[in-house]
Design an enzyme around this catalytic site. Structure first.
Site, PDB file in Angstrom:
ATOM      1  N   GLU A  57      14.121 -17.454   4.929  1.00  0.00           N
ATOM      2  CA  GLU A  57      14.825 -18.719   5.114  1.00  0.00           C
ATOM      3  C   GLU A  57      16.341 -18.523   5.041  1.00  0.00           C
ATOM      4  O   GLU A  57      17.089 -19.087   5.854  1.00  0.00           O
ATOM      5  CB  GLU A  57      14.384 -19.733   4.048  1.00  0.00           C
ATOM      6  CG  GLU A  57      12.913 -20.089   4.100  1.00  0.00           C
ATOM      7  CD  GLU A  57      12.064 -19.245   3.165  1.00  0.00           C
ATOM      8  OE1 GLU A  57      11.141 -19.799   2.548  1.00  0.00           O
ATOM      9  OE2 GLU A  57      12.325 -18.022   3.059  1.00  0.00           O
ATOM     10  N   SER A 173     -12.958  19.948   6.527  1.00  0.00           N
ATOM     11  CA  SER A 173     -12.943  18.710   7.312  1.00  0.00           C
ATOM     12  C   SER A 173     -11.723  18.598   8.217  1.00  0.00           C
ATOM     13  O   SER A 173     -11.572  17.597   8.910  1.00  0.00           O
ATOM     14  CB  SER A 173     -12.980  17.497   6.374  1.00  0.00           C
ATOM     15  OG  SER A 173     -11.830  17.473   5.539  1.00  0.00           O
ATOM     16  N   ASP A 205      -8.404  19.382  -0.125  1.00  0.00           N
ATOM     17  CA  ASP A 205      -7.584  19.243   1.084  1.00  0.00           C
ATOM     18  C   ASP A 205      -6.111  19.541   0.845  1.00  0.00           C
ATOM     19  O   ASP A 205      -5.337  19.590   1.805  1.00  0.00           O
ATOM     20  CB  ASP A 205      -7.704  17.822   1.643  1.00  0.00           C
ATOM     21  CG  ASP A 205      -9.127  17.478   2.061  1.00  0.00           C
ATOM     22  OD1 ASP A 205      -9.927  18.411   2.259  1.00  0.00           O
ATOM     23  OD2 ASP A 205      -9.427  16.279   2.185  1.00  0.00           O
TER      24      ASP A 205
END
Length: 371
Positions: A57, A173, A205
């Site tokens: 605003e 993976s 990982d």
């Protein structure tokens, strides 16, 4: 509210478009946009970019200047009526002399909800709500979740093969999903308040969990990275700790020889004794207290299964690669064996699209009163 006009919808839609400019940077504040209209023309507009800076605003009023007097203000969230790091927007709108305020949804914070609208109405401003309310809520799911349910909005993200496998039996993976899918995950991370994983996934990982797309408008904000590590097994040399940005390790004990080394690497340790750090509901409570709105879970089968079993998943994002890994590869989620199909965990598709060579499936859980 009284029936909204076609113009009301058009200008509120524009305000929502502006609000999305803060998608990656406004957190933990809500994404908010504002449009000022006088005599059928936009005279000012703005959005909230990041915490501590002007609200939507205020930016719209600054852009409009004197033209704001007598204008209608379209705001995607009820204007605030309290002083935080910035002055109350309701007072700014009153001082500028706007004639009408239409806001999409009420502020979910019980401490301030309704206060802004009441202050505007008391000043003689025509104040109404409800236009494009669902769309406004959908832009800030975590903000509403934190105040209405006391916990973050939880997205669980996984990548899987056509046969529902996430990694080979040996744990490998990288990379199951395509480049485009991995880039899409960067956008999910960027909009999140925090990214959570388990210690075993972080070790296997050597995950960073960072946002590595410089084109995203983070404006200096870095999502919190959270590791659930019950026995405090994360190594101080983990790549995750070498990256800039805050890291929170939730553990069952800080009485470990490695605790001091982890703190020296900049990690904060949060001790939840006993089974506390395995209780995902309790972890979510702690994160909500830290102002976490949207939580992205990037974890292995066991932790993903824990979130699913707990009934605390709000969105399930699955990137499906067009390949097969075989029956001995690792599953999507570790869940208990069922004897009855009526006990299965059900999801509803909300969006299915192709991302590069993969499919991106966006699902929400089907809530049932009884299992």
């Amino acid at each position: 509210m009284s029936e909204a006009t076609a113009e009301d919808f058009r200008y509120m839609a524009r305000a929502l478009t502006l609000a999305r400019e803060g998608l990656y940077s406004a957190d933990p504040n809500p994404r908010v946009g504002c449009v000022l209209v006088r005599d059928g023309a936009i005279v000012g507009e703005g959005f909230h970019a990041r915490p501590g800076e002007s609200h939507a605003e205020a930016n719209a009023l600054a852009a409009a200047g004197p033209a704001a007097r007598g204008a209608s203000a379209y705001v995607t969230l009820e204007p605030c009526n309290h002083t935080g790091r910035t002055p109350p927007c309701s007072e700014a709108l009153i001082a500028a002399g706007v004639a009408r305020v239409l806001y999409a949804t009420a502020d979910p914070n019980n401490a301030v909800a309704g206060g802004g609208a009441a202050r505007l109405a008391a000043a003689g401003i025509d104040t109404r709500s409800g236009c494009l309310a669902e769309e406004a809520r959908a832009l800030n799911p975590g903000f509403y979740s934190r105040f209405e349910r006391g916990r973050p909005w939880v997205r669980v993200k996984l990548a899987a093969s056509l046969d529902g496998r996430t990694a080979l039996a040996n744990g490998k993976s990288q990379w199951l999903s395509c480049d485009a899918a991995r880039a899409d995950v960067q956008r999910l991370r960027a909009r999140s308040s925090a990214v959570l994983t388990g210690a075993s996934t972080a070790r296997r990982d050597d995950a960073r969990l960072t946002v590595r797309d410089a084109s995203l408008e983070l404006r200096g904000r870095v999502p919190l990275r959270v590791v659930l590590d019950p026995r405090l097994t994360l190594e101080p040399g983990a790549r995750l700790l070498a990256e800039p940005g805050p890291v929170l390790i939730v553990t069952g004990t800080t009485a470990s020889p490695g605790a001091a080394a982890l703190r020296e690497r900049g990690a904060e340790l949060l001790e939840l004794p006993g089974e506390g750090c395995r209780d995902v509901a309790r972890v979510l409570d702690e994160l909500a207290r830290r102002g976490i709105n949207e939580l992205l879970v990037e974890a292995g089968a066991r932790l993903a299964g824990a979130f699913i079993q707990s009934g605390l998943v709000d969105e399930f994002i699955l990137y499906m690669a067009p390949n097969l890994l075989g029956h001995d590869a690792q599953p999507l989620a570790t869940l208990p064996m069922l004897d009855d199909l009526g006990d299965r965990w059900e999801f509803e598709f909300r969006d299915v699209r192709k991302v590069g060579a993969d499919l991106k499936l966006s699902l929400v859980p089907v809530r049932r009163e009884t299992r």
